[in-house]
Design a protein around this motif. Sequence first.
Motif, short mmCIF file in Angstrom:
data_model
loop_
_atom_site.label_atom_id
_atom_site.label_comp_id
_atom_site.label_asym_id
_atom_site.label_seq_id
_atom_site.Cartn_x
_atom_site.Cartn_y
_atom_site.Cartn_z
N GLU A 40 0.83 -1.21 0.00
CA GLU A 40 0.00 0.00 0.00
C GLU A 40 0.87 1.26 0.00
OE1 GLU A 40 -3.90 -1.82 2.39
OE2 GLU A 40 -2.37 -0.67 3.47
N LEU A 41 1.97 1.22 0.73
CA LEU A 41 2.87 2.37 0.76
C LEU A 41 3.43 2.66 -0.63
CD1 LEU A 41 4.55 4.57 2.14
CD2 LEU A 41 6.22 2.80 2.76
N LEU A 42 3.86 1.62 -1.33
CA LEU A 42 4.41 1.82 -2.67
C LEU A 42 3.35 2.37 -3.62
CD1 LEU A 42 6.58 -1.42 -3.05
CD2 LEU A 42 7.33 0.88 -2.43
N GLN A 43 2.11 1.92 -3.49
CA GLN A 43 1.03 2.44 -4.32
C GLN A 43 0.77 3.91 -4.01
OE1 GLN A 43 -2.16 -0.21 -3.30
NE2 GLN A 43 -1.32 -1.92 -4.49
N SER A 44 0.76 4.26 -2.74
CA SER A 44 0.55 5.64 -2.32
C SER A 44 1.66 6.55 -2.83
CB SER A 44 0.46 5.72 -0.79
OG SER A 44 0.43 7.05 -0.35
N CYS A 45 2.90 6.09 -2.70
CA CYS A 45 4.03 6.89 -3.17
C CYS A 45 3.95 7.12 -4.67
CB CYS A 45 5.35 6.20 -2.80
SG CYS A 45 5.77 6.32 -1.05
N ASP A 46 3.49 6.12 -5.39
CA ASP A 46 3.33 6.27 -6.84
C ASP A 46 2.33 7.39 -7.15
OD1 ASP A 46 3.74 5.28 -9.64
OD2 ASP A 46 1.62 4.86 -9.46
N VAL A 47 1.23 7.44 -6.41
CA VAL A 47 0.24 8.50 -6.59
C VAL A 47 0.84 9.87 -6.26
CG1 VAL A 47 -1.95 9.45 -5.73
CG2 VAL A 47 -1.73 6.99 -6.16
N LEU A 48 1.69 9.92 -5.24
CA LEU A 48 2.30 11.19 -4.82
C LEU A 48 3.52 11.58 -5.65
CD1 LEU A 48 2.09 10.73 -0.94
CD2 LEU A 48 0.68 12.25 -2.35
N GLY A 49 3.94 10.69 -6.55
CA GLY A 49 5.05 11.02 -7.43
C GLY A 49 6.42 10.60 -6.93
N ILE A 50 6.46 9.70 -5.94
CA ILE A 50 7.74 9.17 -5.45
C ILE A 50 7.93 7.78 -6.03
CG2 ILE A 50 9.15 8.60 -3.43
CD1 ILE A 50 7.33 10.40 -1.77
N PRO A 51 8.90 7.57 -6.91
CA PRO A 51 9.06 6.26 -7.56
C PRO A 51 9.49 5.18 -6.57
CG PRO A 51 10.86 7.73 -8.15
CD PRO A 51 9.88 8.56 -7.40
N THR A 52 9.11 3.95 -6.88
CA THR A 52 9.44 2.81 -6.03
C THR A 52 10.94 2.70 -5.78
OG1 THR A 52 7.51 1.59 -6.83
CG2 THR A 52 9.28 0.30 -5.85
N SER A 53 11.75 3.04 -6.77
CA SER A 53 13.20 2.94 -6.64
C SER A 53 13.77 3.86 -5.56
CB SER A 53 13.88 3.24 -7.98
OG SER A 53 13.57 4.56 -8.41
N ARG A 54 12.97 4.86 -5.15
CA ARG A 54 13.45 5.80 -4.13
C ARG A 54 12.66 5.66 -2.82
NH1 ARG A 54 13.95 9.61 -8.60
NH2 ARG A 54 12.24 10.92 -7.82
N VAL A 55 12.09 4.47 -2.61
CA VAL A 55 11.38 4.17 -1.36
C VAL A 55 12.11 3.05 -0.63
CG1 VAL A 55 9.23 3.37 -0.32
CG2 VAL A 55 9.15 4.87 -2.33
N MET A 56 12.52 3.32 0.60
CA MET A 56 13.20 2.32 1.43
C MET A 56 12.33 2.03 2.66
SD MET A 56 15.72 0.35 2.30
CE MET A 56 17.13 0.79 1.28
N ILE A 57 11.99 0.75 2.86
CA ILE A 57 11.20 0.33 4.01
C ILE A 57 12.06 -0.57 4.89
CG2 ILE A 57 9.11 -0.81 4.81
CD1 ILE A 57 7.96 -0.36 1.97
N ILE A 58 12.26 -0.17 6.13
CA ILE A 58 13.03 -0.98 7.08
C ILE A 58 12.05 -1.90 7.80
CG2 ILE A 58 14.49 -0.93 9.13
CD1 ILE A 58 15.42 1.85 8.22
N ASP A 59 12.25 -3.18 7.67
CA ASP A 59 11.32 -4.16 8.25
C ASP A 59 12.11 -5.13 9.11
OD1 ASP A 59 9.28 -5.83 8.87
OD2 ASP A 59 8.93 -6.59 6.85
N ASN A 60 12.37 -4.72 10.36
CA ASN A 60 13.04 -5.64 11.28
C ASN A 60 12.58 -5.36 12.71
OD1 ASN A 60 14.82 -3.68 12.61
ND2 ASN A 60 16.00 -3.65 10.71
N SER A 61 12.94 -6.24 13.60
CA SER A 61 12.44 -6.21 14.97
C SER A 61 13.00 -5.04 15.79
CB SER A 61 12.77 -7.52 15.69
OG SER A 61 14.18 -7.75 15.69
N ASP A 62 14.02 -4.35 15.27
CA ASP A 62 14.58 -3.21 16.00
C ASP A 62 13.61 -2.03 16.05
OD1 ASP A 62 16.95 -4.56 16.45
OD2 ASP A 62 17.90 -3.80 14.62
N PHE A 63 12.71 -1.96 15.06
CA PHE A 63 11.79 -0.83 14.98
C PHE A 63 10.36 -1.33 14.82
CE2 PHE A 63 15.81 0.47 12.84
CZ PHE A 63 16.29 1.29 13.86
N PRO A 64 9.80 -1.91 15.87
CA PRO A 64 8.43 -2.43 15.78
C PRO A 64 7.42 -1.29 15.70
CG PRO A 64 9.20 -2.53 18.05
CD PRO A 64 10.38 -2.11 17.23
#
Length: 252
Positions: free
Chosen positions: A91-115
């Motif tokens: 959903e975040l990638l879809q939203s960023c696409d609508v807002l004009g931020i390309p997927t290549s410039r989106v970084m999502i940190i998905d680990n237990s350090d930042f729940p």
Amino acid sequence: MEALCLGCVLAAVITWGFLCFCDSAERMKTAEQAGLLKSGSRTLLVIAHPDDEAMFFAPTVLGLARLKHRMSLLCFSAGNYYNQGEIRKKELLQSCDVLGIPTSRVMIIDNSDFPDDPGVQWDTEHVANILLQHVEVNDINLVVTFDAGGVSGHSNHIALYTAVRALHSEGKFPKGCSVLTLQSVNVLRKYFFLLDLLWSLLHTQDILFVLTSEEVAQAKRAMYCHRSQLLWFRRLYILFSRYMRINSLHFL
């Protein structure tokens, strides 16, 4: 009572006129915008959860797009509080696409350090180190994130501000890299956006972004991408919140 009603009507009329002006013309850049927000700047939006970018920062993203900024996004969690992390990342990638931020410039940190958990305090130094590395690798000129209030008071939002503040106060950001923080406001201002616009125009902030009606529709489309989060109260938020239309920001 009559005087109060008349005042409210007058405020609404003045605000309506201003919004019509915004619809018909580009807003003038202030000297500060022209200098620190110059065209072509590489800007990093730092958020805590998928949907922050649309729910809180859409006016900033779209306002900077007017100024031809090269937008990137760093999200510190997948929003997995209700075990929906994989859905929310898409959903975040879809939203960023609508807002004009390309997927290549989106970084999502998905680990237990930042729940995704308001009851967990993220480690400031750990957040700061990851953020600084991202800024340096991508040669970022401008960092945008929450202020000390975190807009909603969420501890994960505030953790981002704390880390950015520490980097800034210690002089660790690269030379020429500025920081903008999104102003938190009280509940009355948050949900009465017409009167809040007048208040914002009359009070000091470094940067004020106001969306046109077309841009508001774009911001709503971005928020509607977060289908897993569209409970009834968030639908009301989309209709009434100033953060879907107005962003006032301050430089650190």
